[in-house]
Write a protein that holds these residues in place. Sequence first.
Motif, short mmCIF file in Angstrom:
data_model
loop_
_atom_site.label_atom_id
_atom_site.label_comp_id
_atom_site.label_asym_id
_atom_site.label_seq_id
_atom_site.Cartn_x
_atom_site.Cartn_y
_atom_site.Cartn_z
N ASN A 64 0.84 -1.21 0.00
CA ASN A 64 0.00 0.00 0.00
C ASN A 64 0.87 1.26 0.00
OD1 ASN A 64 -2.54 1.32 -0.02
ND2 ASN A 64 -2.46 1.60 2.19
N PRO A 65 1.89 1.33 -0.89
CA PRO A 65 2.82 2.46 -0.85
C PRO A 65 2.24 3.74 -1.43
CG PRO A 65 3.37 1.05 -2.69
CD PRO A 65 2.24 0.36 -1.93
N THR A 66 2.71 4.84 -0.89
CA THR A 66 2.36 6.16 -1.42
C THR A 66 3.54 7.10 -1.24
OG1 THR A 66 0.78 8.00 -1.39
CG2 THR A 66 1.28 6.97 0.74
N SER A 67 3.66 8.03 -2.14
CA SER A 67 4.63 9.12 -2.00
C SER A 67 3.95 10.41 -1.58
CB SER A 67 5.35 9.35 -3.34
OG SER A 67 6.15 8.24 -3.66
N HIS A 68 2.62 10.40 -1.57
CA HIS A 68 1.84 11.61 -1.26
C HIS A 68 0.79 11.32 -0.18
CE1 HIS A 68 3.51 13.82 -4.66
NE2 HIS A 68 3.46 12.69 -5.31
N PRO A 69 1.23 11.08 1.07
CA PRO A 69 0.24 10.85 2.12
C PRO A 69 -0.59 12.12 2.35
CG PRO A 69 2.41 11.18 3.07
CD PRO A 69 2.59 11.12 1.58
N GLN A 73 -2.50 10.61 7.51
CA GLN A 73 -1.99 9.30 7.12
C GLN A 73 -0.56 9.13 7.62
OE1 GLN A 73 -2.44 8.98 2.83
NE2 GLN A 73 -4.54 8.25 3.06
N LEU A 74 -0.32 7.99 8.23
CA LEU A 74 1.01 7.64 8.72
C LEU A 74 1.57 6.56 7.81
CD1 LEU A 74 2.76 8.20 11.47
CD2 LEU A 74 2.16 5.84 11.90
N ILE A 75 2.81 6.77 7.35
CA ILE A 75 3.43 5.78 6.49
C ILE A 75 4.71 5.26 7.13
CG2 ILE A 75 2.40 6.72 4.39
CD1 ILE A 75 5.06 8.02 3.70
N LEU A 76 5.05 4.03 6.77
CA LEU A 76 6.30 3.40 7.19
C LEU A 76 7.13 3.17 5.95
CD1 LEU A 76 8.15 1.77 9.21
CD2 LEU A 76 6.90 -0.24 8.42
N TYR A 77 8.32 3.74 5.93
CA TYR A 77 9.29 3.42 4.89
C TYR A 77 10.15 2.30 5.46
CZ TYR A 77 13.09 3.61 1.59
OH TYR A 77 14.03 3.26 0.65
N PRO A 78 10.11 1.10 4.83
CA PRO A 78 10.78 -0.05 5.43
C PRO A 78 12.29 -0.09 5.26
CG PRO A 78 9.65 -0.71 3.43
CD PRO A 78 9.32 0.74 3.66
N GLU A 85 11.88 4.67 8.43
CA GLU A 85 11.28 5.84 9.07
C GLU A 85 9.77 5.77 9.06
OE1 GLU A 85 11.48 9.52 6.27
OE2 GLU A 85 13.23 8.28 5.81
N LEU A 86 9.18 6.51 10.00
CA LEU A 86 7.75 6.75 10.04
C LEU A 86 7.53 8.20 9.64
CD1 LEU A 86 6.84 5.17 13.50
CD2 LEU A 86 6.29 4.23 11.25
N ALA A 103 8.63 6.06 -1.45
CA ALA A 103 7.25 5.70 -1.15
C ALA A 103 7.26 4.91 0.15
CB ALA A 103 6.64 4.86 -2.27
N GLY A 104 6.25 5.14 0.97
CA GLY A 104 6.12 4.42 2.23
C GLY A 104 4.77 3.74 2.32
N ASN A 105 4.68 2.76 3.18
CA ASN A 105 3.45 1.99 3.36
C ASN A 105 2.45 2.76 4.22
OD1 ASN A 105 4.99 0.07 2.06
ND2 ASN A 105 5.30 -1.20 3.87
#
Length: 138
Positions: A64-69, A73-78, A85-86, A103-105
């Motif tokens: 569920n990656p995005t570059s534009h949260p 929205q909280l994303i996790l870059y693995p 990072e969060l 992109a982060g999840n």
Amino acid sequence: MTKIMITTGPFVFEARLETALAPLTCAAFVKVLPFVTELMHVKWSGECVWAPLGDMDFGVGYENPTSHPTPGQLILYPGGLSETELMLAYGAAHFLSKVGPLAGNHFITLTSGLENLAALGDLAMRKGAQATWFALAQ
């Protein structure tokens, strides 16, 4: 629906885990709860706060990656091109690093306290990193 409480600085936010969209990321994050870190203002990504996590390995890839949260929205870059990072968007955001776009999840969405997001961003920008605690909601 699994709910999360996020306390950062003087603010408390309720959120939901996006288990249907990012089940592996959500499961990996739940395993580390309660999770304590600091959120600071981002360097390159716009109106966001982030927690650099170095080489922390959640054992997940892209999901569920995005570059534009969007705000809340909280994303996790693995990890990979940059450190793990969060990142939590509070306004216009484009996830970038010193190596370029990432992109982060998207795995958590805030459900309450959204009216305090801009104030959190302003506080982190003006006063620095804010102690942050993630826990399952009771």
